[in-house]
Design an enzyme around this catalytic site. Sequence first.
Site, short mmCIF file in Angstrom:
data_model
loop_
_atom_site.label_atom_id
_atom_site.label_comp_id
_atom_site.label_asym_id
_atom_site.label_seq_id
_atom_site.Cartn_x
_atom_site.Cartn_y
_atom_site.Cartn_z
N THR A 83 -40.79 36.38 -32.46
CA THR A 83 -39.66 37.00 -33.14
C THR A 83 -39.07 36.05 -34.19
OG1 THR A 83 -37.35 37.62 -32.77
CG2 THR A 83 -38.30 36.18 -31.15
N ASP A 84 -38.39 36.63 -35.19
CA ASP A 84 -37.69 35.79 -36.17
C ASP A 84 -36.45 35.14 -35.57
OD1 ASP A 84 -36.08 38.05 -35.94
OD2 ASP A 84 -35.94 38.44 -38.10
N GLU A 85 -36.04 35.60 -34.37
CA GLU A 85 -34.80 35.07 -33.79
C GLU A 85 -34.93 33.60 -33.40
OE1 GLU A 85 -32.85 37.83 -31.10
OE2 GLU A 85 -33.81 39.52 -32.07
N TYR A 119 -32.65 34.69 -24.87
CA TYR A 119 -33.90 35.37 -25.28
C TYR A 119 -34.62 34.55 -26.34
CZ TYR A 119 -36.84 38.48 -28.10
OH TYR A 119 -37.88 39.01 -28.83
N LYS A 142 -38.28 32.59 -26.26
CA LYS A 142 -39.40 32.87 -27.18
C LYS A 142 -39.77 31.60 -27.96
CE LYS A 142 -41.25 36.27 -27.91
NZ LYS A 142 -42.41 36.96 -27.28
P1 NAD Z 1 -40.46 45.85 -24.66
O1 NAD Z 1 -39.36 45.27 -23.84
O2 NAD Z 1 -40.36 47.23 -25.17
O3 NAD Z 1 -41.84 45.76 -23.85
C1 NAD Z 1 -42.21 44.64 -23.10
C2 NAD Z 1 -43.38 45.02 -22.22
O4 NAD Z 1 -43.77 43.87 -21.47
C3 NAD Z 1 -43.07 46.13 -21.22
O5 NAD Z 1 -44.11 47.07 -21.19
C4 NAD Z 1 -42.96 45.39 -19.88
O6 NAD Z 1 -43.32 46.20 -18.78
C5 NAD Z 1 -43.94 44.24 -20.11
N1 NAD Z 1 -43.63 43.08 -19.26
C6 NAD Z 1 -42.43 42.48 -19.08
N2 NAD Z 1 -42.55 41.45 -18.23
C7 NAD Z 1 -43.86 41.39 -17.87
C8 NAD Z 1 -44.61 40.53 -17.04
N3 NAD Z 1 -44.04 39.52 -16.36
N4 NAD Z 1 -45.94 40.75 -16.91
C9 NAD Z 1 -46.54 41.75 -17.58
N5 NAD Z 1 -45.88 42.61 -18.37
C10 NAD Z 1 -44.55 42.42 -18.52
O7 NAD Z 1 -40.65 44.80 -25.84
P2 NAD Z 1 -41.06 45.04 -27.38
O8 NAD Z 1 -39.85 45.33 -28.14
O9 NAD Z 1 -42.21 45.96 -27.43
O10 NAD Z 1 -41.53 43.57 -27.75
C11 NAD Z 1 -42.88 43.16 -27.56
C12 NAD Z 1 -43.04 41.73 -28.03
O11 NAD Z 1 -42.71 41.64 -29.41
C13 NAD Z 1 -42.14 40.74 -27.31
O12 NAD Z 1 -42.87 39.56 -27.10
C14 NAD Z 1 -40.99 40.51 -28.28
O13 NAD Z 1 -40.45 39.22 -28.12
C15 NAD Z 1 -41.70 40.65 -29.61
N6 NAD Z 1 -40.86 41.12 -30.74
C16 NAD Z 1 -40.10 42.25 -30.60
C17 NAD Z 1 -39.34 42.68 -31.69
C18 NAD Z 1 -38.53 43.95 -31.61
O14 NAD Z 1 -37.79 44.26 -32.55
N7 NAD Z 1 -38.61 44.74 -30.56
C19 NAD Z 1 -39.37 41.98 -32.89
C20 NAD Z 1 -40.16 40.82 -32.97
C21 NAD Z 1 -40.91 40.41 -31.89
P1 TYD Z 2 -30.55 44.85 -30.88
O1 TYD Z 2 -31.19 46.17 -31.13
O2 TYD Z 2 -30.14 44.50 -29.49
O3 TYD Z 2 -31.54 43.76 -31.48
P2 TYD Z 2 -31.31 42.14 -31.71
O4 TYD Z 2 -30.11 41.72 -30.98
O5 TYD Z 2 -32.56 41.57 -31.10
O6 TYD Z 2 -31.23 41.97 -33.18
O7 TYD Z 2 -29.26 44.73 -31.80
C1 TYD Z 2 -29.33 44.89 -33.20
C2 TYD Z 2 -27.96 44.61 -33.77
O8 TYD Z 2 -27.06 45.64 -33.32
C3 TYD Z 2 -27.36 43.30 -33.30
O9 TYD Z 2 -26.60 42.73 -34.37
C4 TYD Z 2 -26.42 43.70 -32.17
C5 TYD Z 2 -25.95 45.09 -32.58
N1 TYD Z 2 -25.66 46.03 -31.49
C6 TYD Z 2 -24.44 46.72 -31.48
O10 TYD Z 2 -23.58 46.56 -32.35
N2 TYD Z 2 -24.20 47.60 -30.45
C7 TYD Z 2 -25.13 47.82 -29.45
O11 TYD Z 2 -24.85 48.63 -28.53
C8 TYD Z 2 -26.38 47.12 -29.50
C9 TYD Z 2 -27.41 47.32 -28.43
C10 TYD Z 2 -26.60 46.24 -30.54
#
Ligand code: NAD
Ligand code: TYD
Length: 348
Positions: free
Chosen positions: A130-132, A156, A160
């Site tokens: 993630t960019d975070e 989180y 990561k």
């Molecule tokens: P998500 O929470 O929707 O899915 C995570 C998946 O991992 C789920 O299917 C869960 O069952 C599985 N999982 C969790 N713990 C596990 C374990 N111990 N063993 C096996 N499986 C397990 O997450 P996402 O949003 O799809 O993110 C996927 C990846 O991409 C993550 O690594 C996250 O850090 C990264 N990422 C997400 C975003 C975003 O905006 N969602 C952006 C950048 C990077």
């Molecule tokens: P989120 O979807 O949790 O992603 P991330 O924290 O990983 O960027 O949140 C996106 C943005 O929205 C973040 O600035 C937090 C804000 N947010 C709210 O204002 N209200 C909410 O209920 C949630 C879940 C997020």
Amino acid sequence: MNILITGGAGFIGSHVVRRLVNKYPYDKIINLDALTYAGNLENLKDIESKSNYTFVKGDIGDETLVDDIFKKYQITHVVHLAAESHVDRSIKDPLIFLKTNILGTANLLQVAKKHWADDYAGKLFYHISTDEVYGSLDMGTDLFTEETPYDPRSPYSASKASSDHLVRAFYHTYHMPVVISNCSNNYGPNHFPEKLIPLFINNIIQKKPLPVYGKGENVRDWLYVEDHARAIDIILHKGKPGETYNIGGHNEWTNIGLVSLVCDIMDKKLGRLAGESRNLITYVTDRAGHDLRYAIDASKIKNELAWVPHETFETGIEKTIDWYLANETWLKNVTSGAYQAYYDKMYH
Ligand code: NAD
Ligand code: TYD
């Protein structure tokens, strides 16, 4: 290629699994997922009977299981997405983030090393991040590049960042071929309704309050999930071992701007009065340590691997809202936990 995808039942993972299973019929795709609250096999219904696809329920931290998978399927590539992914949950309960995101990644690396170290040719460990990990930007025009120093600020992002460091350590110490990508906020179908966009779409449907943290001025850079899945496909096939690629949409929105737009589109789609859903916006106590702004410079992946987003935000957000409106049963199932019975019905 015999590809182990971890976390393939989650939001981004399900788009990656579907894409690779459909596009590469001669590769074997093994999806290892623990099916936590965020993993949902209903996301993969349409491909579950394909002959190049296998689902394994289990934990990435289970050394025996991961070892068996490497042996049984002669794994050549790992695409590692499994993680605990929600910042608010990490603030309430950080330990599971450390266990899954750090120790789970360490276990995968360790098992991959055991099986691959004699001959790393044709192998790749691809870690999705993630960019975070880069911390928080001020308002303005600065962007995260691949050279931005790590400065994670939530449990989180710290977990990561740790996993990214471990992956690089295996590259430098053991010469394992690894690649990492750091992506901005994704949105699209199958997104669990605890993150901003799907939570608010669900609440608007149900006419529930929309809890905007602080003043709603925080900025995120949004990317349509299919564009991320395509970037992952390209990096898996063309990424250079040892490299990091930033992925982002050049699509910055303040939370309040984004939420207002979603309200207005949904009022039209639901036949509600203009402004009706904006009345649901409720400013609530800010998230602890809330990062102000994330924004990605995605020029490296554009210049070196010819990836650019295909979806504009206008088309992507419309598609996303349409998907949630057409899939209210999915929404009801994930919010009630009913989807968890799917695995037992389908696989046992
Ligand atoms: P998500 O929470 O929707 O899915 C995570 C998946 O991992 C789920 O299917 C869960 O069952 C599985 N999982 C969790 N713990 C596990 C374990 N111990 N063993 C096996 N499986 C397990 O997450 P996402 O949003 O799809 O993110 C996927 C990846 O991409 C993550 O690594 C996250 O850090 C990264 N990422 C997400 C975003 C975003 O905006 N969602 C952006 C950048 C990077
Ligand atoms: P989120 O979807 O949790 O992603 P991330 O924290 O990983 O960027 O949140 C996106 C943005 O929205 C973040 O600035 C937090 C804000 N947010 C709210 O204002 N209200 C909410 O209920 C949630 C879940 C997020």
